[in-house]
Design an enzyme around this catalytic site. Structure first.
Site, short mmCIF file in Angstrom:
data_model
loop_
_atom_site.label_atom_id
_atom_site.label_comp_id
_atom_site.label_asym_id
_atom_site.label_seq_id
_atom_site.Cartn_x
_atom_site.Cartn_y
_atom_site.Cartn_z
N CYS A 76 0.84 -1.20 0.00
CA CYS A 76 0.00 0.00 0.00
C CYS A 76 0.87 1.25 0.00
O CYS A 76 1.48 1.57 -1.02
CB CYS A 76 -0.98 -0.04 1.16
SG CYS A 76 -2.50 0.84 0.78
N HIS A 88 -3.59 -5.19 0.30
CA HIS A 88 -3.07 -5.81 1.53
C HIS A 88 -3.11 -7.34 1.45
O HIS A 88 -4.06 -7.95 1.96
CB HIS A 88 -3.87 -5.31 2.74
CG HIS A 88 -3.62 -3.87 3.04
ND1 HIS A 88 -2.55 -3.45 3.79
CD2 HIS A 88 -4.26 -2.75 2.65
CE1 HIS A 88 -2.57 -2.13 3.87
NE2 HIS A 88 -3.60 -1.68 3.18
N GLU A 146 -1.51 -9.43 3.11
CA GLU A 146 -1.38 -10.06 4.43
C GLU A 146 -2.72 -10.48 5.01
O GLU A 146 -2.79 -11.40 5.82
CB GLU A 146 -0.64 -9.12 5.40
CG GLU A 146 -1.42 -7.87 5.87
CD GLU A 146 -1.31 -6.67 4.93
OE1 GLU A 146 -0.94 -6.88 3.75
OE2 GLU A 146 -1.61 -5.54 5.36
N1 GLN Z 1 -2.07 6.61 2.85
C1 GLN Z 1 -2.11 5.90 1.63
C2 GLN Z 1 -3.45 6.08 0.92
O1 GLN Z 1 -4.41 6.44 1.54
C3 GLN Z 1 -1.81 4.43 1.83
C4 GLN Z 1 -2.82 3.75 2.69
C5 GLN Z 1 -2.31 2.43 3.23
O2 GLN Z 1 -1.12 2.19 3.23
N2 GLN Z 1 -3.20 1.59 3.76
O3 GLN Z 1 -3.54 5.83 -0.25
#
Ligand code: GLN
Length: 547
Positions: free
Chosen positions: A380, A519, A521
């Site tokens: 992310c 994600h 994970e």
């Molecule tokens: N802050 C980033 C976004 O909102 C990444 C979010 C995250 O890593 N879950 O796109």
């Protein structure tokens, strides 16, 4: 219709109720039953989506886009059953739904009260989908006696009356060990059960956390004072690994006690082979790898719970122990720290996160991994950082950055390689994000599909070019920079099916360098490690042989 097991906690919090519930779920599965696990949280936040990871630990995201308690992660990891929106609720959500109905006039002018309106709302929630499973396990967050939890306790008490014979109560407590007396003490448990009984709930099974074996004498005493059978007093001793819980609780007779409490006498014997194999991999690793997690919420292990578990699963897959070190990315803001601090790690992982603090350090860590051939997994925000790093240091966009940081700072300082997407339609879902409302409710949440490029490393790892993974973010890498960035060697190897949103980047000429916008994970299980984590740990093993 399902049989219900209500799991409550007493004496102190953090005894591992979620884990005990998850392990019980897996034991019932091992006997051939279908299960679903549900969490009822007493706090007044509508969901944990807006709570700080320091407050609440990780926010676990479901396929259908709910932001839930991290215990749902345990449930999924132990049972393999994907959780959904209707598996997690808080007092805040219940009250908010009741108040919405009240405003709509649904209650036809009646006075709205905790009993019956709030309790009915809870009972209706508990029942959702119960025709589809043999057992529904409902865990009540917090400990008995908490003021916010009272409506939940009252609701499950009523529910057990409505469904007499189909509900049992399991209570998890602590037996403290008093060294001076050399004794395990049962009194706190007795008081906790007394508290439960004062609100009309009599536990059928006691799970007792303890650092020592529980002597027969104490078991009998607990049984007598708490009105349960001695074989329904189940010791829950400290374990080497959380994945030992199903085997340990099965040995202690937890599932047997549950079946007995329901009067089920014809249950098949449990097939524990899956868990025996998992434990064999935990207990007999053939090596160790060291992985650095360079993140923001590093003081609290629970903030990245699923990542820690997914790495453990990757280790099991490769039969190695994964030693994780958490490093606050802010230390890498000074370039002198990078080499001494990151040398000696076999791989680097940059996890998700929000806000600008620490991001320059993450970008530096990504650069170090890229230049030194160290396996890198960016998740992310960790992918966004890898793209910004490539844009700045290879594509010549010196001021490349994310709009997230400009929004936070209230001024424009960066070329937005990562931008705030306002509206996007995929399939029948529209994601609408309003820049003026940057707090919750505007994220891309839940499962989305991605198409992987033929011949890419990720396609090989997944063994397919069509995947679905869970998302939780507001910002996206901007496709208009694709050609410039790809020319540096960082390829966009996974894209949303409509071709609009980058999902995966990778460097083919690197031992292992992958960033993912989602994600992975969240979908890893001990008996089914996520392919990206299995492959990432394998790359770390290869790297460890080089040094
Ligand atoms: N802050 C980033 C976004 O909102 C990444 C979010 C995250 O890593 N879950 O796109």
């Amino acid at each position: 219709m399902a049989r219900y097991i209500f799991i409550t906690g007493g004496v102190v919090s953090s005894l591992g109720k979620g884990l005990a519930s998850a392990a019980l779920g897996s034991l019932l599965q091992a006997r051939g039953y279908s299960v679903r696990l549900r969490k009822l949280d007493p706090y007044l936040n509508v969901d944990p989506g807006t709570m700080s990871p320091f407050e609440h630990g990780e926010v676990f995201v479901t396929d259908d886009g709910a932001e839930t308690d991290l215990d749902l992660g345990h449930y999924e990891r132990f049972t393999g059953v994907s959780a959904c929106k209707t598996d997690s609720v808080s007092s805040g959500r219940i009250y908010s739904d009741v108040l919405e109905k009240e405003r709509r006039g649904d209650y036809l002018g009646k006075t709205i009260q905790v009993i019956p309106h709030v309790t009915n709302e809870i009972k209706d929630f508990i029942k959702i989908g119960d025709e589809d499973v043999d057992f529904m396990l409902c865990e009540i967050g917090g400990t008995v006696g908490d003021i916010e939890a009272l409506p939940f306790f009252e609701a499950i008490r009523q529910f057990s009356q409505d469904r007499r014979g189909d509900c049992i109560f399991m209570h998890l407590t602590l037996l403290p060990y008093i060294a001076a007396a050399g004794e395990l003490k049962t009194k706190p448990t007795q008081h906790s059960v007394k508290e439960l009984r004062s609100i009309g709930i009599a536990p059928d099974i006691l799970m007792c956390r303890s650092e020592h074996e529980i002597p027969q004498k104490e078991r009998e005493k607990l049984a007598l004072f708490c009105n349960v059978r001695p074989d329904a007093v189940i010791p829950a001793l400290d374990l080497k690994s959380i994945y030992e819980a199903p085997l340990a609780y099965s040995r202690e007779g937890m599932d047997r006690a549950v079946l007995e409490a329901f009067g089920i006498t014809d249950a098949p014997e449990p097939d524990m082979e899956k868990w025996t194999d998992v434990m064999d991999r935990v207990v007999h690793p053939e090596g160790t790898v060291k992985i650095a997690i360079v993140g923001k919420y590093t003081q609290l292990g629970d903030a990245y719970k699923s990542i820690a578990e997914a790495l453990t699963h990757g280790g099991m897959h490769n039969r190695v122990k994964v030693k994780v070190e958490w490093i606050d990315s802010e230390v890498f803001e000074s370039e002198d720290e990078i080499t001494p601090k990151l040398q000696g790690f076999n791989a680097i992982l940059v996890p998700g996160g929000f806000g600008e603090r620490g991001t320059e350090g993450k970008i530096n860590a990504a650069q170090y991994a890229r230049e030194n051939g160290i396996p890198y997994l960016g998740i992310c925000l960790g992918m966004q950082m890898a793209v910004i790093e490539a844009a700045r240091n290879m594509a010549g966009i010196a001021d490349a950055g994310s709009e997230e940081f400009d929004h936070e700072a209230g001024e424009k300082r960066f070329t937005p390689i990562v931008y705030h997407l306002k509206e996007w339609v995929e399939g029948n879902r529209t994601i609408q994000r309003d820049a003026s409302d940057d707090k919750g409710g505007t994220m891309r949440l839940g499962a989305y599909n991605a198409t992987l490029s033929e011949g890419s490393r990720v396609a090989e790892i997944y063994g397919t070019t069509a995947i679905s993974e869970r998302h939780r973010h507001r910002y996206e890498v901007d496709m208009t920079y694709r050609a410039a960035i790809e020319a540096t060697g960082l390829k966009f190897s996974g894209i949303s099916p409509d071709g609009k949103l980058p999902e995966i980047v990778e460097i083919p000429d690197h031992p292992w360098y992958i960033g993912v916008q989602f994600h992975p994970e969240l979908k890893s299980r001990p008996f089914e490690p996520h392919p990206l984590f299995a492959s990432f740990v394998e790359a770390a093993v290869k790297q460890s042989r080089l040094v």
